[in-house]
Design an enzyme around this catalytic site. Structure first.
Site, short mmCIF file in Angstrom:
data_model
loop_
_atom_site.label_atom_id
_atom_site.label_comp_id
_atom_site.label_asym_id
_atom_site.label_seq_id
_atom_site.Cartn_x
_atom_site.Cartn_y
_atom_site.Cartn_z
N ARG A 19 0.88 -1.27 0.17
CA ARG A 19 -0.12 0.01 -0.09
C ARG A 19 0.93 1.31 -0.04
O ARG A 19 1.85 1.24 0.51
CB ARG A 19 -0.93 -0.17 1.40
CG ARG A 19 -1.93 0.91 1.53
CD ARG A 19 -3.12 0.73 0.43
NE ARG A 19 -4.31 1.57 0.78
CZ ARG A 19 -5.23 1.89 0.02
NH1 ARG A 19 -5.06 1.53 -1.29
NH2 ARG A 19 -6.26 2.69 0.46
N THR A 25 -9.09 0.14 -10.49
CA THR A 25 -8.53 -0.77 -9.92
C THR A 25 -8.42 -2.11 -10.62
O THR A 25 -9.16 -2.30 -11.54
CB THR A 25 -9.00 -0.99 -8.32
OG1 THR A 25 -8.78 0.36 -7.58
CG2 THR A 25 -8.42 -2.10 -7.53
N ASN A 51 -5.99 3.94 -7.43
CA ASN A 51 -7.30 4.64 -6.97
C ASN A 51 -8.36 5.04 -7.93
O ASN A 51 -8.59 4.28 -8.93
CB ASN A 51 -7.15 5.85 -5.99
CG ASN A 51 -8.41 6.05 -5.18
OD1 ASN A 51 -9.17 5.12 -5.01
ND2 ASN A 51 -8.40 7.06 -4.57
N GLU A 61 -4.21 8.02 -4.10
CA GLU A 61 -4.60 7.34 -2.75
C GLU A 61 -4.69 8.24 -1.53
O GLU A 61 -5.35 7.66 -0.69
CB GLU A 61 -3.55 6.16 -2.57
CG GLU A 61 -4.05 4.94 -2.25
CD GLU A 61 -4.79 4.21 -3.65
OE1 GLU A 61 -5.93 3.86 -3.68
OE2 GLU A 61 -3.88 3.85 -4.62
N SER A 115 -7.96 0.82 3.06
CA SER A 115 -8.40 0.42 1.71
C SER A 115 -9.55 -0.59 1.71
O SER A 115 -9.90 -1.26 3.10
CB SER A 115 -7.33 -0.45 1.05
OG SER A 115 -7.60 -1.30 -0.09
N SER A 116 -10.35 -0.85 0.77
CA SER A 116 -11.24 -1.92 0.56
C SER A 116 -10.81 -3.16 -0.09
O SER A 116 -11.68 -4.12 -0.23
CB SER A 116 -12.50 -1.29 -0.20
OG SER A 116 -12.76 -0.21 0.48
N GLY A 170 -13.38 -1.85 -7.39
CA GLY A 170 -14.77 -1.20 -7.05
C GLY A 170 -14.89 -0.53 -5.93
O GLY A 170 -15.89 -0.15 -5.48
N GLY A 171 -13.77 0.06 -5.18
CA GLY A 171 -13.66 0.85 -3.96
C GLY A 171 -14.62 -0.19 -2.90
O GLY A 171 -14.30 -1.35 -2.92
O1 DON Z 1 -8.06 0.91 -1.86
C1 DON Z 1 -9.14 0.99 -2.19
O2 DON Z 1 -9.84 0.98 -1.36
C2 DON Z 1 -9.41 2.21 -3.31
N1 DON Z 1 -8.23 2.85 -3.56
C3 DON Z 1 -9.69 1.22 -4.21
C4 DON Z 1 -10.11 1.74 -5.61
C5 DON Z 1 -10.86 1.14 -6.47
O3 DON Z 1 -11.08 -0.10 -6.30
C6 DON Z 1 -11.65 1.75 -7.74
N2 DON Z 1 -12.18 0.64 -8.40
N3 DON Z 1 -13.14 0.80 -9.09
#
Ligand code: DON
Length: 553
Positions: free
Chosen positions: A90, A363, A383, A402, A434-435, A454-455
């Site tokens: 990370r 992502t 991100n 990020e 993070s997710s 997908g955040g």
């Molecule tokens: O680490 C995270 O949770 C985010 N930076 C991830 C971003 C993400 O999955 C965007 N995707 N669609």
């Protein structure tokens, strides 16, 4: 084993290769990346080498999603001794960062500061992860595993519809920097599918990384250019931020769910903890089909409670005590599950203030198993789409944004509408929450290697897939990946559903229980799954068809 191998080499090299292919599988978001992984396996690389090759090609062919300027979480399983580890690559906040850089005079968060330009970028972990995984787990030299990525960067590759659509969505953003526009646009306009994207400078940076290891990126010319460019764009980087960057090997989170062993991400991701909490809460109920309105209500209530705890407690555990063990424990899940009313929705007790910013992030995820049973689940990110929009001059490296995953203000959510608290506040050297949820599921049927972009919606995607997998007596990975998705994250207090995913009666049944149901603008996720059957040893890879749909991201 050795005997078998010799037999293959001497007598049956052709069919042995076929047998090995059958026992190995790779799922990634781009065919060029998957092909590179298979090529590395054929050359005698293991799953770790293949994953490095796949990740490096993704960095070239999906520049909007991941890359050397980003970070990621790599979940590894080494077959020889069962060693499992999460390589935490990370990004970290630079040492000279202050929370005030991200607030205006009245203390309100300044959204562009965390999403665009030099202040948005955190110190990348992606290159260090490639080096670490290759050196400590791979069988081939890094220069060899990076070769396909170097080739695609140098010779170029025809962009697909997805690239064309995403570049057009972010055209103005990309035009803001001549350096960025020059690389990613076709004469300053979003290209059409088929246009050749060439990244000679990125090829040279990858080559350096392959030859020199970390020094090729975190020191010398590349590092100096990164610092100079970021600071010209408003950042506060120092060379020592780069030379001091380290990946961290962490023990993954492990728990049982209905007889299956789940191995998943730990902090700095909140994803695995939410998965552990939700599944263990759901184990208290007789869930049968997570897409039936009855069980969907329970899943939503479990997600509501997990995301509420995320906002209240979670952040980088190297910067303050986080009660991970307690949160992920069966005892706590039992206690939390007792507050779920099967007949009615609980209200999320937070002020409803919507900043009107939908997460349009990106992502990528890759899943790999090899014939020996080594596994990798890696989720990689810069991100939001095309990250911070900063490319370090002469390096081809597009930097992440990020910093937006930190909590700048308790009352103001980030781009994924996630709220948080002090535990996820900005601090020098800290990793934003993070997710990302790279996960292994092992049961009597076999092993599932899974993850998605997908955040915040990563968590509900993986949760639904695990429920589907564990609940079924026979495995239908394609069906599991294509099944419609819904999501809840405590705040905003609403259930988001994929368009055309659920009939009107489904919606009505949830509304009758008190849920606010909203249809999302588009489907989400680009899940990448590998399943290796225990019975046959055969491995199959399934990529989400949503990935081919240029509209979903
Ligand atoms: O680490 C995270 O949770 C985010 N930076 C991830 C971003 C993400 O999955 C965007 N995707 N669609």
């Amino acid at each position: 084993m050795l005997h078998g191998l010799l037999f293959c080499v001497v007598l049956l090299s052709f069919s042995c290769a076929a047998a090995q292919e059958k026992d190995a599988a790779i799922a990634s978001a781009h065919p060029l990346a998957t092909a590179a992984g298979h090529d590395i396996l054929k050359r005698g690389g293991n799953a770790f080498d293949a994953a490095v090759a796949v990740a490096a090609v993704l960095a070239v062919v999906e520049p909007y999603a991941s890359g050397l300027g980003g970070g990621g979480l790599w979940l590894l399983h080494r077959a020889a001794d069962g060693h499992q580890v999460m390589v935490d690559a990370r990004e970290t906040a630079p040492a000279r960062v202050t929370p005030e850089m991200y607030r205006d005079g009245s203390g309100k968060p300044v959204r562009v500061a965390t999403t665009q330009g030099g202040t948005a970028a955190a110190i990348p972990g992606a290159p260090a992860a490639l080096v670490h995984v290759a050196r400590n787990y791979g069988a081939l030299p890094l220069a060899e595993t990076l070769a396909p990525a170097i080739r695609h960067a140098r010779d170029g590759f025809p962009v697909d519809e997805r690239y064309a659509r995403l570049a057009s969505l972010r055209e103005r953003f990309l035009q803001a920097s001549p350096e960025v526009a020059h690389i990613f646009l076709d004469e300053n306009r979003a290209p059409r599918p088929g246009w050749r994207l060439r990244q000679a400078e990125l090829a040279a940076t990858l080559e350096r990384l392959g030859k020199e290891g970390n020094r090729g990126f975190y020191a010398g010319n590349v590092a100096e250019s990164l610092v100079a460019t970021v600071n010209r764009a408003g950042g506060v980087w120092q060379l020592s931020d780069l030379t001091g960057y380290r990946v961290v090997e962490r023990a993954p989170l492990r728990f049982q769910y209905r007889g299956a062993l789940i191995t998943t991400a730990t902090l700095p991701s909140a994803g695995g903890i939410a998965l552990a909490q939700s599944l263990q809460m759901l184990e208290r109920f007789e869930t049968v089909d997570p897409r039936s309105p009855r069980d969907a209500h329970l899943v939503i209530e479990a997600l509501r409670r997990s995301f509420r705890d995320r906002a209240a407690y979670l952040g980088d555990a190297d910067f303050g005590a986080v009660p991970v063990e307690r949160l992920a424990s069966r005892a706590y899940a039992t206690q939390r599950a007792a507050t779920i009313n099967p007949a009615a929705a609980t209200r999320s007790e937070a002020p409803e203030r919507d900043p009107g910013v939908g997460g349009s992030g990106n992502t990528t995820h890759l899943s790999v198993v090899d014939a020996a049973g080594n596994r990798v689940a890696a989720t990689l990110t810069i991100n939001l789409l095309f990250g911070s929009g900063v490319v370090a001059r002469g390096t081809g490296v597009l930097l992440n944004n990020e910093m937006d995953d930190f909590t700048v203000h308790a009352d103001v959510p980030n781009s994924f509408r996630l709220r948080g608290g002090e535990a996820n506040a900005i601090a020098p050297g800290k990793r934003p929450l993070s997710s990302m949820t790279p996960t292994f599921v092992e049961d009597s049927k076999g092993v599932l290697v899974i993850g998605a972009p997908g955040g915040s919606r990563i968590v509900s995607q993986v949760l639904l897939a695990v429920l589907d997998y564990v609940g079924a007596s026979t495995v239908d990975v394609a069906r599991m990946v294509s099944a419609s998705r819904y999501h809840h994250q405590w705040w905003p207090d609403r259930v988001e559903i994929e368009p055309d995913g659920f009939p009107a009666e489904w919606r009505a049944a949830l509304e009758a229980k008190g849920h606010r149901v909203e249809t999302g603008k588009r489907r989400w996720g680009n899940m990448q799954v590998v399943f290796k059957s225990k019975q046959s040893g055969v491995a199959e890879a399934v990529s989400d068809l949503r990935g081919a749909d240029a509209g979903s991201f």
